[in-house]
Design a protein around this motif. Structure first.
Motif, PDB file in Angstrom:
ATOM      1  N   GLU A 133       0.829  -1.213   0.000  1.00 26.49           N
ATOM      2  CA  GLU A 133       0.000   0.000   0.000  1.00 26.49           C
ATOM      3  C   GLU A 133       0.860   1.259   0.000  1.00 26.49           C
ATOM      4  O   GLU A 133       0.483   2.285  -0.575  1.00 26.49           O
ATOM      5  CB  GLU A 133      -0.929  -0.010   1.216  1.00 26.49           C
ATOM      6  CG  GLU A 133      -1.908   1.146   1.230  1.00 26.49           C
ATOM      7  CD  GLU A 133      -2.908   1.044   2.370  1.00 26.49           C
ATOM      8  OE1 GLU A 133      -3.654   2.009   2.586  1.00 26.49           O
ATOM      9  OE2 GLU A 133      -2.935  -0.017   3.042  1.00 26.49           O
ATOM     10  N   HIS A 134       1.990   1.197   0.675  1.00 25.66           N
ATOM     11  CA  HIS A 134       2.923   2.333   0.676  1.00 25.66           C
ATOM     12  C   HIS A 134       4.193   1.973  -0.098  1.00 25.66           C
ATOM     13  O   HIS A 134       5.277   2.484   0.201  1.00 25.66           O
ATOM     14  CB  HIS A 134       3.287   2.721   2.113  1.00 25.66           C
ATOM     15  CG  HIS A 134       2.097   3.108   2.945  1.00 25.66           C
ATOM     16  ND1 HIS A 134       1.413   4.288   2.749  1.00 25.66           N
ATOM     17  CD2 HIS A 134       1.450   2.444   3.947  1.00 25.66           C
ATOM     18  CE1 HIS A 134       0.404   4.359   3.619  1.00 25.66           C
ATOM     19  NE2 HIS A 134       0.409   3.251   4.349  1.00 25.66           N
ATOM     20  N   GLY A 135       4.039   1.084  -1.076  1.00 17.22           N
ATOM     21  CA  GLY A 135       5.173   0.624  -1.847  1.00 17.22           C
ATOM     22  C   GLY A 135       5.537   1.565  -2.980  1.00 17.22           C
ATOM     23  O   GLY A 135       5.032   2.691  -3.083  1.00 17.22           O
ATOM     24  N   ILE A 136       6.400   1.069  -3.860  1.00 18.96           N
ATOM     25  CA  ILE A 136       6.952   1.907  -4.926  1.00 18.96           C
ATOM     26  C   ILE A 136       5.869   2.369  -5.896  1.00 18.96           C
ATOM     27  O   ILE A 136       5.802   3.552  -6.271  1.00 18.96           O
ATOM     28  CB  ILE A 136       8.054   1.129  -5.677  1.00 18.96           C
ATOM     29  CG1 ILE A 136       9.213   0.814  -4.730  1.00 18.96           C
ATOM     30  CG2 ILE A 136       8.546   1.923  -6.883  1.00 18.96           C
ATOM     31  CD1 ILE A 136      10.290  -0.048  -5.346  1.00 18.96           C
ATOM     32  N   ILE A 137       4.984   1.439  -6.307  1.00 19.60           N
ATOM     33  CA  ILE A 137       3.952   1.805  -7.295  1.00 19.60           C
ATOM     34  C   ILE A 137       2.990   2.828  -6.721  1.00 19.60           C
ATOM     35  O   ILE A 137       2.686   3.856  -7.360  1.00 19.60           O
ATOM     36  CB  ILE A 137       3.202   0.549  -7.771  1.00 19.60           C
ATOM     37  CG1 ILE A 137       4.137  -0.369  -8.559  1.00 19.60           C
ATOM     38  CG2 ILE A 137       1.997   0.940  -8.628  1.00 19.60           C
ATOM     39  CD1 ILE A 137       3.482  -1.633  -9.058  1.00 19.60           C
ATOM     40  N   ASN A 138       2.493   2.588  -5.514  1.00 16.86           N
ATOM     41  CA  ASN A 138       1.542   3.528  -4.912  1.00 16.86           C
ATOM     42  C   ASN A 138       2.202   4.856  -4.570  1.00 16.86           C
ATOM     43  O   ASN A 138       1.544   5.907  -4.602  1.00 16.86           O
ATOM     44  CB  ASN A 138       0.921   2.907  -3.665  1.00 16.86           C
ATOM     45  CG  ASN A 138      -0.216   1.951  -4.006  1.00 16.86           C
ATOM     46  OD1 ASN A 138      -1.029   2.223  -4.892  1.00 16.86           O
ATOM     47  ND2 ASN A 138      -0.282   0.830  -3.317  1.00 16.86           N
ATOM     48  N   SER A 139       3.488   4.834  -4.235  1.00 18.88           N
ATOM     49  CA  SER A 139       4.191   6.099  -3.986  1.00 18.88           C
ATOM     50  C   SER A 139       4.284   6.914  -5.261  1.00 18.88           C
ATOM     51  O   SER A 139       4.116   8.146  -5.255  1.00 18.88           O
ATOM     52  CB  SER A 139       5.590   5.815  -3.427  1.00 18.88           C
ATOM     53  OG  SER A 139       5.508   5.165  -2.175  1.00 18.88           O
ATOM     54  N   ALA A 140       4.551   6.230  -6.387  1.00 18.11           N
ATOM     55  CA  ALA A 140       4.601   6.923  -7.674  1.00 18.11           C
ATOM     56  C   ALA A 140       3.222   7.457  -8.062  1.00 18.11           C
ATOM     57  O   ALA A 140       3.106   8.573  -8.588  1.00 18.11           O
ATOM     58  CB  ALA A 140       5.129   5.981  -8.749  1.00 18.11           C
ATOM     59  N   LEU A 141       2.178   6.676  -7.801  1.00 16.84           N
ATOM     60  CA  LEU A 141       0.821   7.137  -8.095  1.00 16.84           C
ATOM     61  C   LEU A 141       0.437   8.321  -7.226  1.00 16.84           C
ATOM     62  O   LEU A 141      -0.298   9.230  -7.655  1.00 16.84           O
ATOM     63  CB  LEU A 141      -0.180   5.991  -7.893  1.00 16.84           C
ATOM     64  CG  LEU A 141      -0.103   4.818  -8.879  1.00 16.84           C
ATOM     65  CD1 LEU A 141      -1.074   3.722  -8.479  1.00 16.84           C
ATOM     66  CD2 LEU A 141      -0.398   5.285 -10.300  1.00 16.84           C
ATOM     67  N   GLY A 142       0.935   8.338  -5.992  1.00 18.70           N
ATOM     68  CA  GLY A 142       0.638   9.439  -5.089  1.00 18.70           C
ATOM     69  C   GLY A 142       1.217  10.757  -5.573  1.00 18.70           C
ATOM     70  O   GLY A 142       0.665  11.829  -5.284  1.00 18.70           O
ATOM     71  N   LEU A 143       2.299  10.710  -6.314  1.00 13.30           N
ATOM     72  CA  LEU A 143       2.911  11.931  -6.829  1.00 13.30           C
ATOM     73  C   LEU A 143       2.021  12.624  -7.845  1.00 13.30           C
ATOM     74  O   LEU A 143       2.133  13.841  -8.040  1.00 13.30           O
ATOM     75  CB  LEU A 143       4.266  11.606  -7.470  1.00 13.30           C
ATOM     76  CG  LEU A 143       5.339  11.069  -6.515  1.00 13.30           C
ATOM     77  CD1 LEU A 143       6.607  10.719  -7.296  1.00 13.30           C
ATOM     78  CD2 LEU A 143       5.656  12.090  -5.424  1.00 13.30           C
TER      79      LEU A 143
END
Length: 287
Positions: A133-143
């Motif tokens: 949930e707080h991984g690389i993909i979701n961090s990129a989506l959060g940007l």
């Protein structure tokens, strides 16, 4: 008589190479499988295995709704993986077989083989970091103001794990199959005005049908019995047959019921392998 002995020796020479694999298969596949079938008729008494011949284990498993749910779920995931991995692998295998130069092809093969020298479990743990949930993909989506998207503990994550396991092998098998295609057929199709994309379906795929089908079959076989991805990425919800085996062992040390599930899996794998092999060689056999 003098000429007969050398002939017999030459005939026995290939058998010397065939015998070790046969002994290996008999020792480490057929014998354990027979023992597994035999154990499925034992019973557990006071949490201890007791040699017997009862059908209660088969009746209990085959009358349980959770077994059929796990079977359908496992078969579906393995089928989806076989289809997805075949589609994803084909462009890479096609490029390496028909477009890439020898050095590029050799380098690509090295990269495809390298994952087999690393731990599959470690790769799955790394995927947890990527899909969390707080991984690389979701961090990129959060940007970009999106997410988070729940990916772990889903069937999607399980299939991603299956792809990690099977994609390099499927590409290699497809590459081997496509490398056997006569390139003159592609040149003839081009001279006849057949578009390249259409030539792939009319020339390349039919010519490499056996290898392509077997590559997809490997994708199914490996994922059908996998335990790591459904457990660490799929969250065991719903459980697959491999997880069901572990649950039966943990629940009262019930190895006989686990054996029933295992035998069912082996029979399914053999049936699928025979079916796909007959499908791969169907037209060639008719000729």
């Amino acid at each position: 008589m003098a000429h007969g002995r050398p002939t017999k020796r030459r005939d026995m020479f290939p058998a010397a190479f065939i015998l070790p694999p046969l002994v290996w298969q008999a020792s480490f596949f057929i014998t354990p499988l027979v023992f597994l079938v035999w154990m499925s008729f034992w019973r557990v008494k006071n949490f201890r295995l007791t040699r017997d011949f009862v059908t209660a284990n088969w009746e209990r498993i085959y009358n349980a709704g959770f077994f059929y749910d796990a079977y359908v779920h496992t078969f579906t995931l393995a089928t989806v993986n076989a289809l997805v991995v075949s589609v994803l692998a084909f462009p890479a295998a096609y490029f390496l077989a028909f477009r890439a130069g020898p050095k590029v092809r050799q380098l690509a093969i090295v990269f495809l083989v390298t994952p087999f020298f690393t731990s599959y479990l470690v790769r799955i743990y790394s995927l947890q970091i990527i899909l969390a949930e707080h991984g690389i993909i979701n961090s990129a989506l959060g940007l970009v103001g999106l997410g988070p998207i729940t990916m772990l503990s889903t069937s999607f994550a399980t299939v991603v794990g299956f792809l990690t396991l099977t994609l390099p092998l499927v590409i290699l098998v497809q590459l081997l199959a496509l490398s056997q295609v006569d390139k003159r057929l592609m040149e003839a199709a081009s001279n006849l005005g057949v578009p390249p994309f259409e030539a792939v379906f009319k020339v390349v795929i039919p010519s490499a049908k056996v290898g392509l089908i077997m590559a997809g079959t490997f994708g199914f076989l490996l994922s059908f019995g996998d335990y790591v991805s459904p457990l660490f990425l799929g969250g065991s919800k719903p459980p697959t047959l491999s997880i069901l085996i572990a649950d039966q062992v943990k629940s009262g040390n019930n190895w006989p019921r686990a054996s029933v599930v295992a035998v069912t899996m082996v029979v399914t794998l053999v049936a699928v392998l025979l079916l796909m092999t007959s499908l791969a060689y169907a037209k060639r056999g008719k000729k």
